[in-house]
Design a protein around this motif. Structure first.
Motif, PDB file in Angstrom:
ATOM      1  N   THR A   9     -15.397  21.291 -19.745  1.00  0.00           N
ATOM      2  CA  THR A   9     -16.085  21.147 -18.444  1.00  0.00           C
ATOM      3  C   THR A   9     -15.443  22.009 -17.552  1.00  0.00           C
ATOM      4  O   THR A   9     -15.928  22.029 -16.405  1.00  0.00           O
ATOM      5  CB  THR A   9     -16.185  19.981 -18.093  1.00  0.00           C
ATOM      6  N   ILE A  11     -14.378  25.923 -15.924  1.00  0.00           N
ATOM      7  CA  ILE A  11     -15.387  26.882 -15.478  1.00  0.00           C
ATOM      8  C   ILE A  11     -14.509  28.167 -15.721  1.00  0.00           C
ATOM      9  O   ILE A  11     -13.454  28.573 -14.982  1.00  0.00           O
ATOM     10  CB  ILE A  11     -15.770  26.888 -14.091  1.00  0.00           C
ATOM     11  N   THR A  13     -13.961  32.056 -15.669  1.00  0.00           N
ATOM     12  CA  THR A  13     -14.514  33.520 -14.959  1.00  0.00           C
ATOM     13  C   THR A  13     -13.677  34.616 -15.580  1.00  0.00           C
ATOM     14  O   THR A  13     -12.702  34.585 -15.233  1.00  0.00           O
ATOM     15  CB  THR A  13     -14.349  33.228 -13.433  1.00  0.00           C
ATOM     16  N   TRP A  26      -9.416  30.058 -15.192  1.00  0.00           N
ATOM     17  CA  TRP A  26     -10.207  28.791 -15.595  1.00  0.00           C
ATOM     18  C   TRP A  26      -9.882  27.689 -14.411  1.00  0.00           C
ATOM     19  O   TRP A  26      -8.965  27.491 -13.764  1.00  0.00           O
ATOM     20  CB  TRP A  26      -9.166  28.193 -16.777  1.00  0.00           C
ATOM     21  N   ARG A  27     -11.299  27.361 -13.980  1.00  0.00           N
ATOM     22  CA  ARG A  27     -10.973  26.339 -12.897  1.00  0.00           C
ATOM     23  C   ARG A  27     -11.708  24.730 -13.427  1.00  0.00           C
ATOM     24  O   ARG A  27     -12.531  24.824 -13.986  1.00  0.00           O
ATOM     25  CB  ARG A  27     -12.205  26.775 -11.580  1.00  0.00           C
ATOM     26  N   LYS A  29     -12.503  21.454 -11.719  1.00  0.00           N
ATOM     27  CA  LYS A  29     -13.169  20.934 -10.457  1.00  0.00           C
ATOM     28  C   LYS A  29     -12.513  19.509 -10.117  1.00  0.00           C
ATOM     29  O   LYS A  29     -12.466  19.160  -9.041  1.00  0.00           O
ATOM     30  CB  LYS A  29     -14.717  20.724 -10.421  1.00  0.00           C
ATOM     31  N   ASP A  33     -11.387  17.496 -16.273  1.00  0.00           N
ATOM     32  CA  ASP A  33     -12.171  18.637 -16.886  1.00  0.00           C
ATOM     33  C   ASP A  33     -11.422  19.360 -17.842  1.00  0.00           C
ATOM     34  O   ASP A  33      -9.994  19.252 -17.856  1.00  0.00           O
ATOM     35  CB  ASP A  33     -12.411  19.419 -15.641  1.00  0.00           C
ATOM     36  N   THR A  35     -10.815  22.413 -20.950  1.00  0.00           N
ATOM     37  CA  THR A  35     -11.212  23.661 -21.695  1.00  0.00           C
ATOM     38  C   THR A  35     -11.996  23.731 -22.889  1.00  0.00           C
ATOM     39  O   THR A  35     -13.065  24.512 -23.049  1.00  0.00           O
ATOM     40  CB  THR A  35      -9.968  24.656 -22.213  1.00  0.00           C
ATOM     41  N   GLU A  91      -8.835  19.719  -7.525  1.00  0.00           N
ATOM     42  CA  GLU A  91      -9.120  20.957  -8.092  1.00  0.00           C
ATOM     43  C   GLU A  91      -8.139  21.720  -8.356  1.00  0.00           C
ATOM     44  O   GLU A  91      -7.337  21.940  -7.483  1.00  0.00           O
ATOM     45  CB  GLU A  91     -10.288  21.352  -7.437  1.00  0.00           C
TER      46      GLU A  91
END
Length: 101
Positions: A9, A11, A13, A26-27, A29, A33, A35, A91
């Protein structure tokens, strides 16, 4: 990072992807969450963008807690297999630099 069958879950980029280097943010939130399970195909460096903790699930079924310091990098070699989770109530994100050659 190479992804396994089930995506997480967090994110990703990708900022740089060339024959020598891949740089991915890798974010995460919210707490929990992740990887998704993956095995690293390349040596890599992680640069945390926060002070806090990541939780790491390992193939033997254990979970470890790793303290992160904003801007303090760490290095890992090829072959690491794990799932990385946000262990914080906020986050968080890190930058991963993979050495493709």
């Amino acid at each position: 990072m190479c992804s396994d069958n089930k995506p997480g879950t967090a994110i990703p980029t990708v900022f740089i992807d060339n024959p020598r280097t891949r740089v991915t943010e890798w974010r995460f939130k919210q707490k929990g969450d992740n990887t998704g399970w993956h095995r690293h195909e390349y040596d890599y460096v992680v640069v945390p963008l926060f002070d806090g903790f990541l939780e790491i699930d390992l193939p033997d079924g254990t979970r470890t807690k790793a303290e992160m310091k904003n801007g303090v990098p760490y290095f890992r070699e090829t072959g690491v297999e794990h799932d990385v989770l946000n262990g914080n109530d906020f986050e968080c994100a890190f930058v991963e630099v993979e050495f493709l050659k």
